[in-house]
Design an enzyme around this catalytic site. Structure first.
Site, PDB file in Angstrom:
ATOM      1  N   ARG A  56      16.122   8.300  51.923  1.00 51.44           N
ATOM      2  CA  ARG A  56      17.132   7.381  52.233  1.00 51.44           C
ATOM      3  C   ARG A  56      17.358   7.407  53.611  1.00 51.44           C
ATOM      4  O   ARG A  56      18.208   6.382  54.147  1.00 51.44           O
ATOM      5  CB  ARG A  56      18.346   7.933  51.415  1.00 51.44           C
ATOM      6  CG  ARG A  56      19.537   6.957  51.396  1.00 51.44           C
ATOM      7  CD  ARG A  56      20.830   7.526  50.493  1.00 51.44           C
ATOM      8  NE  ARG A  56      20.940   8.760  50.873  1.00 51.44           N
ATOM      9  CZ  ARG A  56      20.962  10.062  49.977  1.00 51.44           C
ATOM     10  NH1 ARG A  56      20.239   9.964  48.797  1.00 51.44           N
ATOM     11  NH2 ARG A  56      21.380  11.035  50.369  1.00 51.44           N
ATOM     12  N   TYR A 109      32.014 -16.223  55.975  1.00 54.85           N
ATOM     13  CA  TYR A 109      31.384 -16.501  54.577  1.00 54.85           C
ATOM     14  C   TYR A 109      31.940 -15.902  53.406  1.00 54.85           C
ATOM     15  O   TYR A 109      32.787 -14.983  53.368  1.00 54.85           O
ATOM     16  CB  TYR A 109      29.978 -15.370  54.760  1.00 54.85           C
ATOM     17  CG  TYR A 109      28.847 -15.026  53.733  1.00 54.85           C
ATOM     18  CD1 TYR A 109      28.367 -16.530  53.033  1.00 54.85           C
ATOM     19  CD2 TYR A 109      28.906 -13.870  53.098  1.00 54.85           C
ATOM     20  CE1 TYR A 109      27.502 -16.169  52.135  1.00 54.85           C
ATOM     21  CE2 TYR A 109      27.710 -13.767  52.147  1.00 54.85           C
ATOM     22  CZ  TYR A 109      27.212 -14.832  51.845  1.00 54.85           C
ATOM     23  OH  TYR A 109      26.283 -14.510  50.697  1.00 54.85           O
ATOM     24  N   ASP A 179      29.541 -11.597  62.476  1.00 53.92           N
ATOM     25  CA  ASP A 179      28.167 -12.298  61.637  1.00 53.92           C
ATOM     26  C   ASP A 179      27.628 -13.228  62.561  1.00 53.92           C
ATOM     27  O   ASP A 179      27.992 -14.347  62.595  1.00 53.92           O
ATOM     28  CB  ASP A 179      28.723 -12.991  60.371  1.00 53.92           C
ATOM     29  CG  ASP A 179      27.500 -13.076  59.384  1.00 53.92           C
ATOM     30  OD1 ASP A 179      26.353 -13.277  59.795  1.00 53.92           O
ATOM     31  OD2 ASP A 179      27.797 -13.027  58.263  1.00 53.92           O
ATOM     32  N   LYS A 204      17.905 -14.019  55.908  1.00 48.26           N
ATOM     33  CA  LYS A 204      17.595 -15.596  56.077  1.00 48.26           C
ATOM     34  C   LYS A 204      16.561 -15.519  57.128  1.00 48.26           C
ATOM     35  O   LYS A 204      15.434 -15.394  56.845  1.00 48.26           O
ATOM     36  CB  LYS A 204      18.867 -15.912  56.495  1.00 48.26           C
ATOM     37  CG  LYS A 204      20.084 -15.806  55.309  1.00 48.26           C
ATOM     38  CD  LYS A 204      21.463 -16.478  55.717  1.00 48.26           C
ATOM     39  CE  LYS A 204      22.102 -16.465  54.680  1.00 48.26           C
ATOM     40  NZ  LYS A 204      22.588 -15.168  53.743  1.00 48.26           N
TER      41      LYS A 204
END
Length: 392
Positions: A56, A109, A179, A204
């Site tokens: 992790r 968003y 963002d 993206k």
């Protein structure tokens, strides 16, 4: 290496040398093995997500991507998470606490806004949405823990003066998170404009091939301290396989973004002459109200933008979307393919049927030939009766 085009090719390849390969090897591990007890103990003294400790905590594959992204963004550190939204949640969650206030730009968003609306009160924080600099300043005080913005605004493509936001927030010693997915590190220098924490939905453009979910958070070690702790405590991490694909995507980011920009500009300018289009929301266009801010803050434009149609029925709207052959109907963007999606403002999302006036479509312009994309849209627009000329 001063040019980002060159950096994209060479950063994040240190571990490739041991494999005598161009690309760093993909290292999967749930357990990290240590040779001695001293090494095991020392692993807990290193920076979380930058030190081999446990699966992790990351492997060399994750570290390579984080190092490359931090360098591209000209900052100290990067944290990889499982998605763009998980990165947003980590930043907002890390700054939330009883009695604190989080200021969120109104046009962020949709899932970011839902997170703020539905979850922050459970952490004891007040959330306030703002749409102007004056509104922002009126809510800044000693209780404010974070200002969260997105440029351009999601769907509406609103621009805000980032440097002015950061100046106001700095006066109150409040960090600013942004963002930055639309501009990528190539077109938007978030930290250079004063932003403390920059978030990228690497799902993206950085991934670029519509096949991964990945979030990247960049900033100084001090600015990311609480976010790093949040990610460690909540297990908000990214898998090595995804980071390897993200690193691969970085290699072609520059050439893809240049093509996205060229195609998007061509299609947007062509749309300006179509009678079925009432308005185009794209700050990269000269006549957009946010264009001057865009020129100051960006060095290029990306593929997604929004169009407003002249008044049309639900049936016409559906026929337009369904008749597109080169645009997939999907909610993401940033891949090589073009996409279309009904752009439904937040206050209308509970409606089954949108009003005939003001129907919005978000287009993501991909890497196809721009003339083919215009021809495809042109055939689809024929399903709408243009009853009046376009209004700018």
């Amino acid at each position: 290496m001063s040019k980002k085009t060159t950096q994209l090719v060479h950063l994040g390849r240190a571990s490739a040398d041991a494999a005598n390969a161009v690309n760093p090897p993909l290292v999967r591990a749930s357990t990290t093995i240590f040779s001695t007890l001293a090494e095991f103990k020392n692993s807990y003294k290193g920076v979380t997500f930058e030190t081999p400790r446990y699966g992790r905590s990351g492997t060399s594959t994750v570290f390579e991507l984080q190092t490359a992204m931090a360098a591209l963004c000209e900052t100290e550190s990067c944290i990889a998470t499982s998605s763009g939204l998980s990165a947003v949640a980590a930043v907002i969650g890390a700054h939330s606490a009883p009695g604190k206030r989080i200021l969120v730009q109104d046009c962020v968003y949709g899932p970011t806004r839902v997170l703020a609306e539905k979850e922050l009160d459970k952490l004891g924080s007040e959330v306030v949405f703002f749409d102007t600099l004056d509104a922002l300043e009126s809510h800044l005080d000693e209780r404010t823990a974070l200002v969260f913005i997105e440029v351009p605004g999601s769907l509406t493509m609103d621009m805000i003066d980032v440097e002015a936001v950061c100046k106001l927030a700095k006066h109150y010693s409040v960090p600013v998170a942004c963002d930055s997915s639309w501009g990528t590190p190539l077109f938007f220098d978030a930290h250079g404009l004063g932003i403390n924490i920059s978030i990228h939905a690497a799902t993206k453009y950085i991934g670029g091939h519509s096949d991964i979910m990945l979030g990247l958070i960049t900033g100084s070690y001090d600015d990311l301290s609480s976010t790093r702790d949040w990610c460690a405590h909540y297990g908000s991490t990214a898998a090595p396989d995804v980071c390897w694909l993200g690193l691969r995507g970085l290699r072609t980011l520059d050439v893809r973004m240049r093509r996205h920009e060229e195609n998007a500009r061509h299609v947007a300018q062509w749309l300006q002459g179509q009678p079925q289009i009432k308005k185009i929301l794209n700050p990269a266009l000269d006549d957009d109200p946010g264009h001057e801010l865009w020129k100051r803050q960006f060095t290029g434009g990306a593929g997604p933008f929004t169009i407003e149609l002249v008044a049309c029925s639900e049936e016409e709207f559906a026929k337009l979307i369904d008749s597109l052959s080169l645009f997939g109907l999907g909610t993401s963007w940033g891949g090589f393919e073009s996409l279309v999606m009904p752009a439904i403002p937040h206050h209308l999302r509970a409606l089954d049927v949108l009003p005939n006036e003001g129907r919005l479509l978000r287009l993501h312009i991909g890497l196809e030939h721009s003339e083919d994309l215009c021809a495809d849209i042109g055939k689809a627009l024929a399903h709408i009766s243009a009853t009046r000329p376009m209004q700018n």
